[in-house]
Scaffold this motif. Structure first.
Motif, mmCIF file in Angstrom:
data_model
loop_
_atom_site.group_PDB
_atom_site.id
_atom_site.type_symbol
_atom_site.label_atom_id
_atom_site.label_comp_id
_atom_site.label_asym_id
_atom_site.label_seq_id
_atom_site.Cartn_x
_atom_site.Cartn_y
_atom_site.Cartn_z
ATOM 1 N N GLN A 167 84.183 -22.706 -47.718
ATOM 2 C CA GLN A 167 83.768 -21.718 -48.712
ATOM 3 C C GLN A 167 83.389 -20.381 -48.062
ATOM 4 O OE1 GLN A 167 83.796 -22.176 -52.058
ATOM 5 N NE2 GLN A 167 84.701 -24.197 -51.726
ATOM 6 N N LYS A 168 83.641 -20.278 -46.726
ATOM 7 C CA LYS A 168 83.317 -19.052 -45.983
ATOM 8 C C LYS A 168 81.836 -18.705 -46.107
ATOM 9 C CE LYS A 168 87.936 -16.962 -46.217
ATOM 10 N NZ LYS A 168 88.600 -18.226 -46.503
ATOM 11 N N ARG A 169 80.996 -19.742 -45.981
ATOM 12 C CA ARG A 169 79.545 -19.558 -46.039
ATOM 13 C C ARG A 169 78.874 -20.085 -44.765
ATOM 14 N NH1 ARG A 169 81.098 -16.863 -49.615
ATOM 15 N NH2 ARG A 169 80.408 -16.805 -51.796
ATOM 16 N N LEU A 170 79.653 -20.288 -43.715
ATOM 17 C CA LEU A 170 79.107 -20.869 -42.488
ATOM 18 C C LEU A 170 78.491 -19.811 -41.575
ATOM 19 C CD1 LEU A 170 78.887 -23.690 -41.199
ATOM 20 C CD2 LEU A 170 81.002 -23.220 -39.969
ATOM 21 N N GLN A 171 78.687 -18.521 -41.912
ATOM 22 C CA GLN A 171 78.148 -17.466 -41.073
ATOM 23 C C GLN A 171 76.629 -17.598 -40.963
ATOM 24 O OE1 GLN A 171 80.006 -17.121 -43.762
ATOM 25 N NE2 GLN A 171 81.478 -15.420 -43.600
ATOM 26 N N GLY A 172 76.137 -17.489 -39.765
ATOM 27 C CA GLY A 172 74.704 -17.588 -39.535
ATOM 28 C C GLY A 172 74.251 -18.947 -39.051
ATOM 29 N N VAL A 173 75.062 -19.995 -39.235
ATOM 30 C CA VAL A 173 74.678 -21.336 -38.790
ATOM 31 C C VAL A 173 74.989 -21.475 -37.291
ATOM 32 C CG1 VAL A 173 74.995 -23.817 -39.102
ATOM 33 C CG2 VAL A 173 75.163 -22.277 -41.072
ATOM 34 N N PRO A 174 73.983 -21.670 -36.427
ATOM 35 C CA PRO A 174 74.218 -21.781 -34.978
ATOM 36 C C PRO A 174 74.716 -23.175 -34.597
ATOM 37 C CG PRO A 174 71.879 -21.948 -35.425
ATOM 38 C CD PRO A 174 72.554 -21.716 -36.761
ATOM 39 N N ILE A 175 75.985 -23.441 -34.831
ATOM 40 C CA ILE A 175 76.533 -24.788 -34.647
ATOM 41 C C ILE A 175 76.431 -25.237 -33.194
ATOM 42 C CG2 ILE A 175 78.628 -26.186 -34.827
ATOM 43 C CD1 ILE A 175 79.469 -24.539 -37.183
ATOM 44 N N THR A 176 76.714 -24.344 -32.252
ATOM 45 C CA THR A 176 76.666 -24.713 -30.834
ATOM 46 C C THR A 176 75.263 -25.152 -30.440
ATOM 47 O OG1 THR A 176 78.433 -23.139 -30.338
ATOM 48 C CG2 THR A 176 77.097 -23.918 -28.490
ATOM 49 N N LEU A 177 74.271 -24.425 -30.885
ATOM 50 C CA LEU A 177 72.876 -24.775 -30.574
ATOM 51 C C LEU A 177 72.511 -26.124 -31.176
ATOM 52 C CD1 LEU A 177 70.077 -23.958 -29.451
ATOM 53 C CD2 LEU A 177 69.629 -22.905 -31.677
ATOM 54 N N ILE A 178 72.886 -26.342 -32.442
ATOM 55 C CA ILE A 178 72.568 -27.608 -33.103
ATOM 56 C C ILE A 178 73.239 -28.773 -32.380
ATOM 57 C CG2 ILE A 178 72.908 -28.930 -35.233
ATOM 58 C CD1 ILE A 178 72.685 -26.272 -36.759
ATOM 59 N N GLY A 179 74.525 -28.618 -32.023
ATOM 60 C CA GLY A 179 75.238 -29.686 -31.319
ATOM 61 C C GLY A 179 74.651 -29.974 -29.956
ATOM 62 N N SER A 180 74.245 -28.936 -29.229
ATOM 63 C CA SER A 180 73.657 -29.133 -27.895
ATOM 64 C C SER A 180 72.321 -29.867 -27.996
ATOM 65 C CB SER A 180 73.470 -27.779 -27.208
ATOM 66 O OG SER A 180 74.705 -27.106 -27.061
ATOM 67 N N ALA A 181 71.503 -29.454 -28.951
ATOM 68 C CA ALA A 181 70.207 -30.113 -29.125
ATOM 69 C C ALA A 181 70.382 -31.582 -29.502
ATOM 70 C CB ALA A 181 69.390 -29.383 -30.191
ATOM 71 N N LEU A 182 71.318 -31.858 -30.412
ATOM 72 C CA LEU A 182 71.548 -33.242 -30.829
ATOM 73 C C LEU A 182 72.056 -34.091 -29.664
ATOM 74 C CD1 LEU A 182 71.779 -35.437 -32.987
ATOM 75 C CD2 LEU A 182 74.054 -34.549 -33.544
#
Length: 469
Positions: free
Chosen positions: A440-455
């Motif tokens: 939906q082109k609403r993913l801007q702003g979500v820090p996916i790399t940070l979330i994946g690294s922390a998990l």
């Protein structure tokens, strides 16, 4: 590990431009005041929730010592039903109401819709939850649990009004005072060796008294102002249809969270229920900061979206997930390191040696706690954008993943299976929600790399402690 969030603090309401003029400095003093109120909201809500976590720990220790094993086990089952019923009793009205209260709509009219919706959905929840195969409570205890649920702070329309007006500081004070009274009343009642129904009656009475006290506050007067607009059945039915998509996604969320415990309740013994229930309650209590961050940002995110301020809502989303990771990752790490000592202490204080095994379960639950908090942020983001049907699909994928994982891990002990299955299901739900935001082109702003690294770090630490700790 925690990134700086000073450059992404949340923005202004809708229908006014972004408060940021190319940098982080706000354009006006009103923006500074809004920014300060956001900080007050987060700090007060997190502070009240942290004290509530301490209260819940004290209540857990006291009830574990005062109640018999079977009553203690049914108490955990009742808490799961209350968690589900708290959302089912308004069926999504809370998010609709917060957005309406945050806008210019008549507060009194919105409040009347909220009350009518709650009456309707509470009756429906009693009928539906009574038929669920995971419910093991007697009918009287089920009804009392759902009445407690419908009067809980999370399902209180008066507190929704305070959230919409961004006065979470007042809400936190009211809720904390009530919970202190509830914990004291439940512990005092448990000293007489009562059954579950008596505990639930006391809990219900405390909730009703809180709502009566709220109605007398000056800040809540607009909810009870005179209005010449009559509430017609057709309007109520239209409102029910409007909130239904939100309601389905909201009801599925606590059902998913509590399904692991309910599975253990159905297939396990009193010992396994007590072991996993204690671990699960302690771990979920540690997520208070995540809840505070998500709740405090929802009204502002809704305003930014309604105002078509793309820069504003991207900043709010980025800030929310940065704060969630910065707060929850360290909490989960410390929680894993302290799980075994805490479980041993709980077992000793409650004089229930079986609870010592809950420490190993808590270690495996901690990555799931981080995922659960990030999931809450993703869920409220989907809801703010009106992507409620996509959220329902994500929850159904989570249920399916949990059920499959429960069968695949049958060689493990039941509490360990439940912990791993819950984490697997949370990961599946988060993956689907992020995928829907991207489409939906609403993913801007979500820090996916940070979330994946922390998990990844949390999973590796949990595995190391489980096998080598």
């Amino acid at each position: 590990m925690a990134p700086s969030v000073s450059n992404s603090t949340v923005p202004c309401p809708a229908n006014s431009g972004s408060v940021f003029d190319g940098g982080w400095w706000p354009r006006s003093w009103s923006a500074i005041r809004r920014r300060s109120q956001f900080v007050v909201n987060v700090v007060s809500n997190a502070g009240g929730s942290s004290l509530n976590s301490v209260l819940q720990l004290l209540l857990l220790l006291a009830l574990g010592r005062l109640l018999g094993k079977s009553v203690f086990a049914t108490y955990f089952t009742a808490c799961s039903i209350i968690a589900i019923g708290e959302v089912a009793s308004d069926f999504g009205t809370r998010l609709w109401a917060v957005r309406r209260f945050a806008g210019a709509e008549c507060a009194r009219q919105t409040f009347r819709y909220c009350v009518s919706n709650k009456l309707l959905f509470t009756l429906a929840a009693i009928c539906v939850l009574g038929l669920l195969p995971l419910n093991t409570l007697p009918f009287s205890a089920l009804v009392l649990s759902l009445l407690v649920a419908t009067t809980q702070p999370g399902s209180d329309p008066i507190l929704w009004y305070l959230r919409g007006r961004e006065r979470l500081d007042v809400e936190a004070a009211l809720v904390l005072t009530c919970r202190i009274v509830i914990v004291a009343a439940l512990i005092g009642t448990a000293t007489f060796g009562v059954q579950l129904t008596t505990l639930l009656l006391v809990w219900l009475a405390c909730n009703v008294i809180r709502m009566l006290a709220e109605s007398r506050l000056e800040i809540c007067r607009p909810l009870f102002a005179d209005t010449h607009t009559r509430l017609r059945f057709g309007d109520v039915w239209k409102n029910v249809r409007d909130v239904a998509p939100i309601g389905v996604s909201l009801v599925l969320a606590p059902m998913f969270t509590q399904s692991a415990l309910l599975f253990v309740t159905v297939y396990g013994t009193d010992t396994s229920v007590t072991e996993f229930g204690a671990a699960f309650r302690l771990v979920l209590a540690a997520g208070f900061i995540g809840t505070s961050i998500v709740v405090s940002t929802f009204a502002r995110l809704s305003k930014a979206i309604d105002g078509h301020d793309e820069n504003a809502w991207q900043q709010i989303i980025r800030t929310k997930f940065l704060l969630l990771t910065a707060a929850m990752a360290p909490i989960c790490i410390v929680g894993m390191l302290l799980s075994v000592p805490v479980a041993n202490l709980v077992a000793e204080l409650t004089m229930k040696p079986d609870l010592a095994a809950a420490g190993e379960v808590m270690v495996l639950l901690m990555p799931g706690l981080y995922l659960s908090c990030i999931n809450m942020g993703a869920k409220f983001t989907l809801n703010a954008f009106g992507l409620n049907r996509q959220d329902v699909i994500a929850m159904l994928v989570g249920f399916l993943t949990l059920a499959v994982a429960f069968q695949v891990t049958s060689v493990l002990s039941l509490p360990i299976r439940a912990a791993l299955c819950w984490t697997s299901g949370e990961l599946a739900v988060l993956s689907c929600r992020l995928a829907f935001l991207k489409t939906q082109k609403r993913l801007q702003g979500v820090p996916i790399t940070l979330i994946g690294s922390a998990l990844t770090g949390l999973v590796l630490l949990a595995g190391s402690l489980h096998f080598y700790g």
